[in-house]
Scaffold this motif. Sequence first.
Motif, PDB file in Angstrom:
ATOM      1  N   ILE A   1      -6.536  25.978 -18.358  1.00 33.10           N
ATOM      2  CA  ILE A   1      -6.598  24.958 -18.778  1.00 33.10           C
ATOM      3  C   ILE A   1      -8.646  24.567 -18.418  1.00 33.10           C
ATOM      4  N   PRO A   2      -8.928  24.073 -19.762  1.00 29.63           N
ATOM      5  CA  PRO A   2     -10.536  23.871 -18.920  1.00 29.63           C
ATOM      6  C   PRO A   2     -10.390  22.720 -18.748  1.00 29.63           C
ATOM      7  N   VAL A   3     -10.779  22.159 -17.909  1.00 30.43           N
ATOM      8  CA  VAL A   3     -10.960  20.421 -17.109  1.00 30.43           C
ATOM      9  C   VAL A   3     -12.124  19.622 -18.412  1.00 30.43           C
ATOM     10  N   ARG A   4     -11.425  18.212 -18.946  1.00 25.88           N
ATOM     11  CA  ARG A   4     -13.104  17.483 -19.329  1.00 25.88           C
ATOM     12  C   ARG A   4     -12.730  16.310 -18.475  1.00 25.88           C
ATOM     13  N   ASP A   5     -14.042  15.217 -18.249  1.00 31.70           N
ATOM     14  CA  ASP A   5     -13.952  14.037 -17.408  1.00 31.70           C
ATOM     15  C   ASP A   5     -14.430  13.368 -18.208  1.00 31.70           C
ATOM     16  N   ASP A   6     -13.942  13.086 -19.683  1.00 28.04           N
ATOM     17  CA  ASP A   6     -14.163  12.177 -19.768  1.00 28.04           C
ATOM     18  C   ASP A   6     -13.299  11.686 -20.968  1.00 28.04           C
ATOM     19  N   ASP A   7     -12.077  11.742 -20.418  1.00 28.88           N
ATOM     20  CA  ASP A   7     -10.635  11.283 -20.851  1.00 28.88           C
ATOM     21  C   ASP A   7     -10.539  10.245 -20.320  1.00 28.88           C
ATOM     22  N   GLN A   8     -10.278   9.010 -21.129  1.00 28.90           N
ATOM     23  CA  GLN A   8     -10.065   7.895 -20.378  1.00 28.90           C
ATOM     24  C   GLN A   8      -8.506   7.718 -19.972  1.00 28.90           C
ATOM     25  N   THR A   9      -7.764   8.721 -20.382  1.00 30.05           N
ATOM     26  CA  THR A   9      -7.024   8.330 -19.488  1.00 30.05           C
ATOM     27  C   THR A   9      -6.864   9.106 -18.200  1.00 30.05           C
TER      28      THR A   9
ATOM     29  N   VAL B   1       0.863  -0.931   0.249  1.00 31.25           N
ATOM     30  CA  VAL B   1      -0.482   0.165   0.072  1.00 31.25           C
ATOM     31  C   VAL B   1       0.560   1.536  -0.152  1.00 31.25           C
ATOM     32  N   MET B   2       0.632   1.943  -0.644  1.00 33.88           N
ATOM     33  CA  MET B   2       1.681   3.132  -0.528  1.00 33.88           C
ATOM     34  C   MET B   2       0.796   4.630  -1.393  1.00 33.88           C
ATOM     35  N   PRO B   3       0.862   5.734  -1.102  1.00 34.75           N
ATOM     36  CA  PRO B   3       0.495   6.626  -0.990  1.00 34.75           C
ATOM     37  C   PRO B   3       0.038   6.896  -2.739  1.00 34.75           C
ATOM     38  N   GLY B   4      -1.020   7.373  -2.953  1.00 32.80           N
ATOM     39  CA  GLY B   4      -1.519   7.658  -4.526  1.00 32.80           C
ATOM     40  C   GLY B   4      -0.176   8.518  -5.262  1.00 32.80           C
ATOM     41  N   ILE B   5      -0.225   7.747  -6.260  1.00 32.55           N
ATOM     42  CA  ILE B   5       0.823   8.673  -7.475  1.00 32.55           C
ATOM     43  C   ILE B   5       0.384   9.695  -7.515  1.00 32.55           C
ATOM     44  N   ILE B   6       1.318  10.180  -7.798  1.00 32.64           N
ATOM     45  CA  ILE B   6       0.881  12.384  -8.473  1.00 32.64           C
ATOM     46  C   ILE B   6       1.768  12.348  -9.412  1.00 32.64           C
ATOM     47  N   ASP B   7       1.175  12.683 -10.578  1.00 29.75           N
ATOM     48  CA  ASP B   7       2.034  13.362 -11.671  1.00 29.75           C
ATOM     49  C   ASP B   7       1.913  14.885 -11.821  1.00 29.75           C
ATOM     50  N   ALA B   8       3.073  15.082 -11.647  1.00 25.96           N
ATOM     51  CA  ALA B   8       3.351  16.848 -11.846  1.00 25.96           C
ATOM     52  C   ALA B   8       3.044  17.282 -12.948  1.00 25.96           C
ATOM     53  N   HIS B   9       3.360  16.358 -13.627  1.00 21.91           N
ATOM     54  CA  HIS B   9       3.354  17.087 -15.502  1.00 21.91           C
ATOM     55  C   HIS B   9       2.378  16.044 -16.468  1.00 21.91           C
ATOM     56  N   SER B  10       0.912  16.602 -16.905  1.00 23.87           N
ATOM     57  CA  SER B  10       0.289  16.156 -17.791  1.00 23.87           C
ATOM     58  C   SER B  10      -0.440  16.901 -18.906  1.00 23.87           C
ATOM     59  N   HIS B  11      -1.060  15.924 -19.371  1.00 20.01           N
ATOM     60  CA  HIS B  11      -2.072  17.180 -20.622  1.00 20.01           C
ATOM     61  C   HIS B  11      -3.184  16.369 -21.214  1.00 20.01           C
ATOM     62  N   MET B  12      -3.818  15.775 -19.717  1.00 22.78           N
ATOM     63  CA  MET B  12      -4.443  14.386 -20.045  1.00 22.78           C
ATOM     64  C   MET B  12      -6.364  15.406 -19.905  1.00 22.78           C
ATOM     65  N   ALA B  13      -6.973  14.924 -20.417  1.00 21.86           N
ATOM     66  CA  ALA B  13      -8.852  16.065 -19.467  1.00 21.86           C
ATOM     67  C   ALA B  13      -8.485  17.639 -20.341  1.00 21.86           C
ATOM     68  N   ILE B  14      -7.767  17.607 -20.861  1.00 18.04           N
ATOM     69  CA  ILE B  14      -7.806  18.940 -21.090  1.00 18.04           C
ATOM     70  C   ILE B  14      -9.157  19.473 -22.362  1.00 18.04           C
ATOM     71  N   GLU B  15      -9.611  20.227 -22.318  1.00 14.98           N
ATOM     72  CA  GLU B  15     -11.068  20.466 -23.610  1.00 14.98           C
ATOM     73  C   GLU B  15     -10.451  21.366 -24.063  1.00 14.98           C
ATOM     74  N   GLY B  16      -9.895  20.846 -25.575  1.00 20.96           N
ATOM     75  CA  GLY B  16     -10.315  22.094 -26.462  1.00 20.96           C
ATOM     76  C   GLY B  16      -9.174  22.870 -27.018  1.00 20.96           C
ATOM     77  N   GLY B  17      -8.238  22.239 -27.297  1.00 23.09           N
ATOM     78  CA  GLY B  17      -6.240  22.154 -27.117  1.00 23.09           C
ATOM     79  C   GLY B  17      -5.903  22.683 -25.995  1.00 23.09           C
ATOM     80  N   ILE B  18      -4.480  22.551 -26.262  1.00 24.17           N
ATOM     81  CA  ILE B  18      -3.743  22.548 -24.945  1.00 24.17           C
ATOM     82  C   ILE B  18      -2.608  23.984 -25.263  1.00 24.17           C
TER      83      ILE B  18
END
Lengths: 426, 560, 435
Positions: free
Chosen positions: C110-118, C80-97
Amino acid sequence: MRTAALVLAALTVAAPAVLTAQATPGQEGTFVIRGATVWTGAGQTLQNTNVVIRDGRIEAVGPNATAAGAIEIDGRGRFVYPGMIDAFTPLGLSETGGISTMNLRSEMGEYNPHMRAVVAINVDSDMMAITRANGVTTAITAPSGGVISGQAALVNMAGWTWEDMAVKQTAAFVLNYPRQPSFRFGGGNPAAERAAGERVAGQIRELKTVLSTARAYDQQRAAGSDQTDLMYEALRPLVRGEVPALVSADTEDQIREVVEFGREFGIRVIINGGRDAWKVRDLLAQNDVPVVLGSIQSTPASDAPYDAVFAQPGVLHEAGVKFAFSTGGGANARHVPFHAALAVGYGLPKEAALRALTIWPAEMFGAADQIGTIEAGKVANLFVATGDPLDIRTQVSELFIKGRRVPMDDRQTRLYEKYNARPAGN
Amino acid sequence: MMRSALAATLVVGVVSAVPASAQAPPTPPDHYALTNARIVVAPGRVIERGTVVVRDGRIVAVGERVSVPAAAIQVDASGHNVYAGLIDAASSVGLPSVVRQGGGFGRAADDEAQEVMPGREAADVWAPSDNELAQLRAAGVTTLGLAFNGGIFPGRIAAVSTGSTNRSPVLRAGIAQQVLLGRRRGGYPGTLMASIAYVKQSFYDAQHGMRARQAWERQPSGPRPDYSPDTRALEPAVTGALPVWLHGSTERELDNITRVASDLAVRNFTVVGAQEGWRRIDLLRRVGAPVIVSLEFPTANQISGRSFELHVAPVTGEDHAAARADSAAVFEARGNAGALARAGIPIALSSYGMNSPVRLRAHVRAAIDAGLSPDDALRALTVTPARLLGIESVAGTIETGKMANLVVVRGDIFDTDAPIRDVFLEGVRYQIPAPAQQQRGASARADAAAPSVTGEWVGEVDSPTGLMQFSLVIDGGGENLTGRMSSDMGSIALSGMQSGSDITLSGTWTPPGGTALAVTVTGRITGDDLRGTITAQGMSPFEITARRQTPGAAIQEVSR
Amino acid sequence: MIRRRIGRAGAGMVLTAAFALAAPVAAQDIAIRNATVITIANGTMENATVVIRDGKIAAVGRDVQIPSGIRVIDGTGRYVMPGIIDAHSHMAIEGGINEGSESVTPEVIIPVRDDDQTIYRALAGGVTSALLLHGSANTIGGQGAVIKMRWGQPADSLHFEGAHRIVKFALGENVTRASSSAPDSLRRFPKSRMGVEQTLRWWFTQAQEYAAEWQAYDARRDRNAVPPRRDLRLEALADILSGEIKVHAHSYRGDEILMLMRVAEDFGFRINTFQHVLEGYKVADEMAAHGAMASTFADNWGYKVEANDAIPHNMAIMADRGIVVSVNSDSGERVRRMYQEAAIGMKYGGMSENEALKMITLNPAMQLGVDNLVGTIEVGKQADIAIFSAHPFAPETHVEMTLVDGKVYFDRNEAMTLRKLIDGARSITTTEDDR
């Protein structure tokens, strides 16, 4: 004062390694690795075992094997494995990304079976030095582009010339089987789909014509014709079934088609990519068609289970399909055991993972008599490590390619040593 | 508004001065009486048999016992329904396209930028072809709200008539300011996030410009503000004097656009698009704005939330289940307008975003099949859009004093097979040519070829808890299927449509103690066999198979 | 019509999965018992229990009483470990990064989108939070968003409450690239690293003047005075100057890293975190002195010229010189196996295991400003937790379960896996053959 001393110390430590690396592709001689655990790849893991290396070959493997005057390497508490193989890379043909002149991997035109990757390999590629440092001694170096890209070579990651490095100058023909562009979820343009379908059908007809012609050409030559054509001459070992074709195929339909294509032309086919190979695993097993898996460090299709790519090797193994791992990349071909580790995490037995990194690709490319296991008589491609090479934490401490003890430094370790030695506050 | 008789004189004068054009405009209205008509005065208000008298472009009398003036041309409308002319609340027909070709990051667009022209009046640049107008009229559409098809501040809304007289068709201009979170090709803003910032900045600039000007007017010795036409044009929208039409179609577009409105304290607004309004009912209720619903239906793959289903969906080479789940999703999307109306949100219907706006009526029909009540549909195409366009005193119902915009239909106006015979536009009579009726014939033949689906079907659901028996009774045909599905789990009332051998039926199922779930049954009929799926909201479909029990139920099937 | 095999076969399983998904993730108290618990903060405990109440960690240790009525997850053999944190991602972004049209655009968010499978796939790799960053097309890009992987919840509820406001800067090849390939009319300054420095200096000078203008206005307290024009761009820059918005700077070469720190120092602000920072090892002492943190790739190199001197020992050298180092994904692929990336820290340069694990837990939490909330397994922290089948660095490992706010958002038992799909198919094929 203190600073200067540190710099000096750093220089004395770093300098010999630098010299060795730049001087030779490895120390020649007779070596004995003593008291190690040896995973032979031939079904055994031998404890407290010695490995004798002489004249580029493994001379003996056994608890008492030794050689007079040999350079001694302490293998106690260490593990010896056959050199690992990355079964699809651009190594030696491609260097730094983004610069076209450093990435001359494909030739003009669609049919280039006469293009030989081996003749264009940069012997001093930094990427190869970095790759081998993790125990990856050998890789398939493949050209790209067109329908038949050319001849891929099986090469060692160290050597004086490409001839010295090549295990198999022609290990496989790289064939990009014409494929239908994907129209998912009824993209809604039947006319475009039909047009694309017709175009692809035309390309397949053309490929088949080329191969039929190659067969006829081969028969004429065998019957004494002295008319030569460089392209068709190159295809002779392919249509004779002497050299396999690495044929790209990912979907179920593509794989079925490629297997059928191999049967039709008597070509030994290796599926390259095989994203959905699990769907046709029985077909592949029955026809003894192996797969060079595309990168395990890739995402599955959007409608596939989240672990589809990680879990596929385990599923294929259960079905009796032979496969090898490939990174497809140059800079991080050293990761190929970590690709295998992901598969192990999702169900592939470790033993199979190690074979898929060693003897299976050697078999696929007709080099099993030379490399892939630690057995007397084979080429001495092997490494000594602190543990399981699938475990990222493991350190590779010694590396042999063709019996040469290859220095473990590279561009990266040299930069590390330089900056790690930077005195504080300077 | 100018009196029609005077207008007529003027028009005649103009026409005679102009060389004979390809098509002379129809003679302007004079005086008609539609008799023996079933008059749908307004949604829910019907005169079963009555007369409408029209003069000088206006309705002068409506009722059961209205006497026909001797001077009036009598039009016998027996067997016909008369409706108020339909209003397409947001249409881009005849407007220049703001969505341009070419462009993109680092590339120049092919033509001049039109994304930011806040002072532009749609009324001033409207140039429909005669053919477009004729097609709109043939579809019963007498009035359009004009809205540009993209951009950021593309211009202002107008209300226009679809008539072909030489009178100005513009009923009202400057109705509202269009605001979209669009992108500028080849420039800033090139992304959604920048578009949000850009819209806000533009509002702040308008506000600032106004303050600076007022300050200077008060105290001319102070700094003289710069004049920018675009900034100036946005001022009425910023102060709330001019309503704002905010565009948003997907659920997150609706989130974004309403958040921008709230950040900018814009209160006087209408939401346009809302193709996924049913996924944001609570939000739309909360903001309390009317909604102009686009009847362009998204495909299954375009609907937000798709990926929540994908990661659990089975994958095979030939996955018919996926296709059926798609048709259920599409059905849900078509139910959008109905869902909004049932939630009490004032809606108008529009062709906004439709590739083929003249098919509006067919899309309304589909929305009705998916749950929109016909009265709500009619209201959303007459009374409500009239109010949103500020023309409710002259349009939207068949009442004395309003413009004589009437549609005479043999049958229900939303029955796409019911022919529209006449359209009156400000009293001008347009007789709708026959092709529509030929089409009807073709479609009737197609219906005849479709198998009957009525009867009682008994079969089983392949559910995870094992096979479960059910009975499905289906009645009707074509676009009007009803059914009831019964099993150990209870009974569900269904409605839907038939297309050839395929049926789609939807309803709501409330599990004991649970919340209601939308349920969709799709299937294909082969003789007395039905194979298909049943899908409950948010789940992957289960297969069903059934066989028709009622003896002789299939005898209606017409052989080829 | 062919009877569909797998779809039908999978039905039971799919239903289970769909239920798991459709049903709102229930808030329930949970105890994970008899597991090896990697706390990050207080070492690794064997045969330990973690109790989660109201979404927070209520107890950790060997002798913890499990309250009755609580859901108990057996952790035997698991890590069991603390949940992993990713300090650099481009997932779940709406309408261009990338708002790459102009060189300085900190006003965009950045507008967040909820339905990115990532998001789902990241959860399946034990990831519970990520920093969604603007792209690297311009010198000063937009503001990012810190999210939790609350898969299935609406976009608005993904935001990580309490996290930093973060803006993306970018240096080097990417920001100068748009100039060379674009048509004349769209070329924009800068096209060299020299120009990047001056772009920064010019804009921050503007921002200083803007802030001064507002200060003067506020100080006058004159109701009749017209307030200065509100400029969202300069406002954001002023917030950077004041430290309200933290800077995460995409960077490669040592020279540009040093340059940015000096520019920031001249204007009185700090670079919070250098992103990529592949040559951070060359200026590690300077970074430590400045107070910058580093979020890097484990061992990516050679993909462009400015990545040629990247070395896998970078993480170790920087950490050794006192820099808080995280390893990030910057990819929808790597985010699924960040534990592998962290392990590379141990292979090159000799990081300790805990230091390596910190690079995907506590250290990125510090960079995102949420280290007081997550990043370790400690009483009082939010229960963002990953449960592995074996040590996260072991080759045979995979993620069994991922919890966010104490709720199970990923459970391999309930997920659709390749094996379940195949086994389902097999059982149905058998039934059909039997018939």
